[in-house]
Design a protein around this motif. Structure first.
Motif, PDB file in Angstrom:
ATOM      1  N   UNK A  20       6.144 -14.971  -0.144  1.00 54.68           N
ATOM      2  CA  UNK A  20       6.178 -13.606   0.379  1.00 54.68           C
ATOM      3  C   UNK A  20       6.141 -12.604  -0.769  1.00 54.68           C
ATOM      4  N   UNK A  21       6.036 -11.351  -0.419  1.00 54.42           N
ATOM      5  CA  UNK A  21       5.913 -10.287  -1.410  1.00 54.42           C
ATOM      6  C   UNK A  21       7.217 -10.087  -2.185  1.00 54.42           C
ATOM      7  N   UNK A  22       7.093  -9.537  -3.396  1.00 51.43           N
ATOM      8  CA  UNK A  22       8.256  -9.279  -4.245  1.00 51.43           C
ATOM      9  C   UNK A  22       8.192  -7.847  -4.772  1.00 51.43           C
ATOM     10  N   UNK A  23       9.363  -7.297  -5.080  1.00 48.95           N
ATOM     11  CA  UNK A  23       9.472  -5.949  -5.626  1.00 48.95           C
ATOM     12  C   UNK A  23       9.975  -6.057  -7.058  1.00 48.95           C
ATOM     13  N   UNK A  24       9.264  -5.424  -7.977  1.00 54.15           N
ATOM     14  CA  UNK A  24       9.663  -5.391  -9.378  1.00 54.15           C
ATOM     15  C   UNK A  24      10.789  -4.366  -9.516  1.00 54.15           C
ATOM     16  N   UNK A  25      12.015  -4.809  -9.822  1.00 57.42           N
ATOM     17  CA  UNK A  25      13.135  -3.868  -9.893  1.00 57.42           C
ATOM     18  C   UNK A  25      12.991  -2.832 -11.013  1.00 57.42           C
ATOM     19  N   UNK A  26      12.186  -3.128 -12.015  1.00 58.08           N
ATOM     20  CA  UNK A  26      11.977  -2.162 -13.096  1.00 58.08           C
ATOM     21  C   UNK A  26      11.063  -1.019 -12.679  1.00 58.08           C
ATOM     22  N   UNK A  73       0.814  -1.217   0.000  1.00 54.78           N
ATOM     23  CA  UNK A  73       0.000   0.000   0.000  1.00 54.78           C
ATOM     24  C   UNK A  73       0.848   1.268   0.000  1.00 54.78           C
ATOM     25  N   UNK A  74       2.068   1.184   0.486  1.00 52.84           N
ATOM     26  CA  UNK A  74       2.941   2.356   0.602  1.00 52.84           C
ATOM     27  C   UNK A  74       3.669   2.703  -0.689  1.00 52.84           C
ATOM     28  N   UNK A  75       3.790   1.769  -1.607  1.00 56.90           N
ATOM     29  CA  UNK A  75       4.621   1.972  -2.791  1.00 56.90           C
ATOM     30  C   UNK A  75       3.937   2.878  -3.815  1.00 56.90           C
ATOM     31  N   UNK A  76       4.517   4.051  -4.102  1.00 54.30           N
ATOM     32  CA  UNK A  76       3.898   4.968  -5.058  1.00 54.30           C
ATOM     33  C   UNK A  76       4.006   4.491  -6.511  1.00 54.30           C
ATOM     34  N   UNK A  77       4.891   3.543  -6.774  1.00 58.77           N
ATOM     35  CA  UNK A  77       5.083   3.035  -8.133  1.00 58.77           C
ATOM     36  C   UNK A  77       4.385   1.702  -8.379  1.00 58.77           C
ATOM     37  N   UNK A  78       3.679   1.221  -7.378  1.00 60.45           N
ATOM     38  CA  UNK A  78       3.012  -0.082  -7.470  1.00 60.45           C
ATOM     39  C   UNK A  78       4.004  -1.166  -7.893  1.00 60.45           C
ATOM     40  N   UNK A  79       5.192  -1.123  -7.285  1.00 57.34           N
ATOM     41  CA  UNK A  79       6.250  -2.073  -7.608  1.00 57.34           C
ATOM     42  C   UNK A  79       6.194  -3.338  -6.764  1.00 57.34           C
ATOM     43  N   UNK A  80       5.362  -3.356  -5.742  1.00 55.06           N
ATOM     44  CA  UNK A  80       5.309  -4.487  -4.828  1.00 55.06           C
ATOM     45  C   UNK A  80       4.068  -5.311  -5.109  1.00 55.06           C
ATOM     46  N   UNK A  81       4.297  -6.611  -5.273  1.00 52.16           N
ATOM     47  CA  UNK A  81       3.200  -7.536  -5.561  1.00 52.16           C
ATOM     48  C   UNK A  81       3.261  -8.728  -4.614  1.00 52.16           C
ATOM     49  N   UNK A  96      12.571   7.678  -4.822  1.00 53.48           N
ATOM     50  CA  UNK A  96      13.192   8.894  -5.343  1.00 53.48           C
ATOM     51  C   UNK A  96      12.144   9.633  -6.166  1.00 53.48           C
ATOM     52  N   UNK A  97      12.005  10.917  -5.913  1.00 54.44           N
ATOM     53  CA  UNK A  97      11.006  11.726  -6.582  1.00 54.44           C
ATOM     54  C   UNK A  97       9.715  11.845  -5.783  1.00 54.44           C
ATOM     55  N   UNK A  98       9.519  10.956  -4.847  1.00 53.81           N
ATOM     56  CA  UNK A  98       8.310  10.973  -4.011  1.00 53.81           C
ATOM     57  C   UNK A  98       8.642  11.349  -2.570  1.00 53.81           C
ATOM     58  N   UNK A  99       9.582  10.630  -1.981  1.00 54.46           N
ATOM     59  CA  UNK A  99       9.914  10.793  -0.561  1.00 54.46           C
ATOM     60  C   UNK A  99      11.428  10.808  -0.382  1.00 54.46           C
ATOM     61  N   UNK A 100      11.869  11.201   0.799  1.00 51.70           N
ATOM     62  CA  UNK A 100      13.302  11.214   1.110  1.00 51.70           C
ATOM     63  C   UNK A 100      13.846   9.815   1.372  1.00 51.70           C
ATOM     64  N   UNK A 101      12.993   8.920   1.817  1.00 47.44           N
ATOM     65  CA  UNK A 101      13.380   7.546   2.143  1.00 47.44           C
ATOM     66  C   UNK A 101      12.365   6.592   1.520  1.00 47.44           C
ATOM     67  N   UNK A 102      12.766   5.348   1.244  1.00 48.03           N
ATOM     68  CA  UNK A 102      11.800   4.370   0.732  1.00 48.03           C
ATOM     69  C   UNK A 102      10.666   4.147   1.739  1.00 48.03           C
TER      70      UNK A 102
END
Length: 83
Positions: free
Chosen positions: A30-36, A17-25, A42-48
């Protein structure tokens, strides 16, 4: 560098729910992050944002997807142009 979710993940769904790029599925088991899609916020917040909400510290830098801040900014800009 992209982030990854290690096997300490408890599949609580907090990070997705926190990911602004919808990179987490949701993955198996367990959950995975799409590296692409991951810009480490970056561009949204100072920290992930996903790292801060993970209750078990399962989100770490992905050593197989190292990117500079400039590369992450470029990726962010490409997402913005696509909207």
């Amino acid at each position: 560098m992209s982030l990854l979710i290690n096997d300490e993940c408890i599949a609580c769904d907090a990070c997705r729910e926190e990911c602004p790029n919808e990179a987490i599925e949701e993955g198996d088991p367990f959950y995975v992050i799409d590296p692409d899609r991951c810009t480490e916020c970056v561009g949204y917040y100072d920290e992930p944002s996903c790292v801060g909400v993970c209750p078990v510290d399962a989100i770490i830098p992905d050593p197989d997807n190292v990117e500079s801040v400039e590369e992450l900014k470029y990726k962010y800009e490409q997402f913005q142009e696509g909207e």
